[in-house]
Design a protein around this motif. Sequence first.
Motif, PDB file in Angstrom:
ATOM      1  N   ILE A  13       0.870  -1.174   0.000  1.00  0.00           N
ATOM      2  CA  ILE A  13       0.000   0.000   0.000  1.00  0.00           C
ATOM      3  C   ILE A  13       0.907   1.223   0.000  1.00  0.00           C
ATOM      4  O   ILE A  13       1.677   1.431   0.941  1.00  0.00           O
ATOM      5  CB  ILE A  13      -0.930   0.003   1.224  1.00  0.00           C
ATOM      6  N   VAL A  14       0.837   2.011  -1.065  1.00  0.00           N
ATOM      7  CA  VAL A  14       1.800   3.091  -1.263  1.00  0.00           C
ATOM      8  C   VAL A  14       1.083   4.357  -1.716  1.00  0.00           C
ATOM      9  O   VAL A  14      -0.078   4.325  -2.131  1.00  0.00           O
ATOM     10  CB  VAL A  14       2.873   2.697  -2.297  1.00  0.00           C
ATOM     11  N   GLY A  15       1.811   5.470  -1.661  1.00  0.00           N
ATOM     12  CA  GLY A  15       1.212   6.719  -2.116  1.00  0.00           C
ATOM     13  C   GLY A  15       2.029   7.929  -1.739  1.00  0.00           C
ATOM     14  O   GLY A  15       3.113   7.824  -1.164  1.00  0.00           O
ATOM     15  N   THR A  16       1.507   9.084  -2.061  1.00  0.00           N
ATOM     16  CA  THR A  16       2.203  10.338  -1.885  1.00  0.00           C
ATOM     17  C   THR A  16       2.440  10.690  -0.415  1.00  0.00           C
ATOM     18  O   THR A  16       1.668  10.303   0.463  1.00  0.00           O
ATOM     19  CB  THR A  16       1.406  11.489  -2.548  1.00  0.00           C
ATOM     20  N   ARG A  17       3.524  11.430  -0.183  1.00  0.00           N
ATOM     21  CA  ARG A  17       3.794  11.946   1.161  1.00  0.00           C
ATOM     22  C   ARG A  17       2.807  13.057   1.512  1.00  0.00           C
ATOM     23  O   ARG A  17       2.393  13.191   2.651  1.00  0.00           O
ATOM     24  CB  ARG A  17       5.231  12.470   1.247  1.00  0.00           C
ATOM     25  N   ASP A  18       2.459  13.855   0.512  1.00  0.00           N
ATOM     26  CA  ASP A  18       1.573  15.000   0.715  1.00  0.00           C
ATOM     27  C   ASP A  18       0.135  14.574   0.462  1.00  0.00           C
ATOM     28  O   ASP A  18      -0.496  15.002  -0.500  1.00  0.00           O
ATOM     29  CB  ASP A  18       1.986  16.137  -0.228  1.00  0.00           C
ATOM     30  N   ASN A  40       0.186  -9.430   5.077  1.00  0.00           N
ATOM     31  CA  ASN A  40       1.305  -8.598   5.481  1.00  0.00           C
ATOM     32  C   ASN A  40       1.259  -7.313   4.661  1.00  0.00           C
ATOM     33  O   ASN A  40       1.238  -7.355   3.428  1.00  0.00           O
ATOM     34  CB  ASN A  40       2.614  -9.356   5.226  1.00  0.00           C
ATOM     35  N   ILE A  41       1.244  -6.168   5.339  1.00  0.00           N
ATOM     36  CA  ILE A  41       1.146  -4.883   4.654  1.00  0.00           C
ATOM     37  C   ILE A  41       2.552  -4.328   4.423  1.00  0.00           C
ATOM     38  O   ILE A  41       3.282  -4.021   5.362  1.00  0.00           O
ATOM     39  CB  ILE A  41       0.311  -3.877   5.471  1.00  0.00           C
ATOM     40  N   VAL A  42       2.919  -4.195   3.161  1.00  0.00           N
ATOM     41  CA  VAL A  42       4.239  -3.701   2.773  1.00  0.00           C
ATOM     42  C   VAL A  42       4.132  -2.230   2.381  1.00  0.00           C
ATOM     43  O   VAL A  42       3.232  -1.846   1.628  1.00  0.00           O
ATOM     44  CB  VAL A  42       4.792  -4.514   1.581  1.00  0.00           C
ATOM     45  N   SER A  43       5.050  -1.416   2.894  1.00  0.00           N
ATOM     46  CA  SER A  43       5.102  -0.020   2.486  1.00  0.00           C
ATOM     47  C   SER A  43       6.508   0.516   2.742  1.00  0.00           C
ATOM     48  O   SER A  43       7.412  -0.249   3.079  1.00  0.00           O
ATOM     49  CB  SER A  43       4.040   0.809   3.204  1.00  0.00           C
ATOM     50  N   GLY A  44       6.687   1.853   2.591  1.00  0.00           N
ATOM     51  CA  GLY A  44       8.031   2.397   2.619  1.00  0.00           C
ATOM     52  C   GLY A  44       8.370   3.308   3.779  1.00  0.00           C
ATOM     53  O   GLY A  44       9.413   3.958   3.757  1.00  0.00           O
ATOM     54  N   ALA A  52       0.302   5.917   7.024  1.00  0.00           N
ATOM     55  CA  ALA A  52      -1.076   5.495   7.271  1.00  0.00           C
ATOM     56  C   ALA A  52      -1.236   3.991   7.066  1.00  0.00           C
ATOM     57  O   ALA A  52      -1.951   3.319   7.815  1.00  0.00           O
ATOM     58  CB  ALA A  52      -2.028   6.260   6.351  1.00  0.00           C
ATOM     59  N   ALA A  53      -0.556   3.438   6.055  1.00  0.00           N
ATOM     60  CA  ALA A  53      -0.641   1.999   5.782  1.00  0.00           C
ATOM     61  C   ALA A  53      -0.067   1.183   6.934  1.00  0.00           C
ATOM     62  O   ALA A  53      -0.682   0.218   7.401  1.00  0.00           O
ATOM     63  CB  ALA A  53       0.082   1.669   4.483  1.00  0.00           C
ATOM     64  N   HIS A  54       1.116   1.567   7.405  1.00  0.00           N
ATOM     65  CA  HIS A  54       1.718   0.854   8.532  1.00  0.00           C
ATOM     66  C   HIS A  54       0.840   0.973   9.777  1.00  0.00           C
ATOM     67  O   HIS A  54       0.619  -0.013  10.496  1.00  0.00           O
ATOM     68  CB  HIS A  54       3.113   1.401   8.824  1.00  0.00           C
ATOM     69  N   ASN A  55       0.328   2.162  10.027  1.00  0.00           N
ATOM     70  CA  ASN A  55      -0.524   2.365  11.208  1.00  0.00           C
ATOM     71  C   ASN A  55      -1.813   1.562  11.114  1.00  0.00           C
ATOM     72  O   ASN A  55      -2.305   1.037  12.114  1.00  0.00           O
ATOM     73  CB  ASN A  55      -0.847   3.849  11.378  1.00  0.00           C
TER      74      ASN A  55
END
Length: 218
Positions: A13-18, A40-44, A52-55
Amino acid sequence: NKDLLHERNSIAIVGTRDCSNRGKQIAEITANRFAEKGYNIVSGLAEGIDTAAHNGALFTKGKTTAVLVDVEHIFPEKNKNLSQEILDNDGLLLAENPPNTIPAGHLFVSRDRLQSGLSLAVFPIETDIKGGTMHTVRFAEEQGRLLFVPDLKKDKDYDIQYEKARGILELINSKRAETYSKENYKNIIEELNNKKEELYSEKIRKIKDDKEPSKKDD
């Protein structure tokens, strides 16, 4: 938790910082729902959508993997506590570079291929047409991963004019990605299971081929 390197049920699950507040909410809800189902949720670990994805995964005590440039020096520094929380909840911090690697733009692009490579599918939540998230999208397409984006056009709570929605709308309009919403999670999971069977059947075939003696050896 290095066992997560072998986790077959992973999505990125990825996306913009802003990101917008609604984009952040969508990322959290998506991560939460799939984490509840054992994914398992993968993100950066970047600000915005990644955080938000990790949380979202941690909220339900789910599994999550953060793909970084350097596991020793967390970037951004403000997410150092989040990185520790991931470890405390049996998650994984992963980087292909040695500790003390200086962060550089090309390294963040390079790590994007790992996010998609570890996953059955990539879920871009918000991005501009030329946003960094599009690198992960491109890698997903090259690696034969699924692409799912939120159906922003039908989301009555979303400001469709937000500039960071333009990349998502382009993916929808070009049919490069499939839209998802709470109504079709069941179908999405079925597609993920089919992709898992496809990827790991191919992996098993390659292993068998490598073990078989070649004609030259005969």
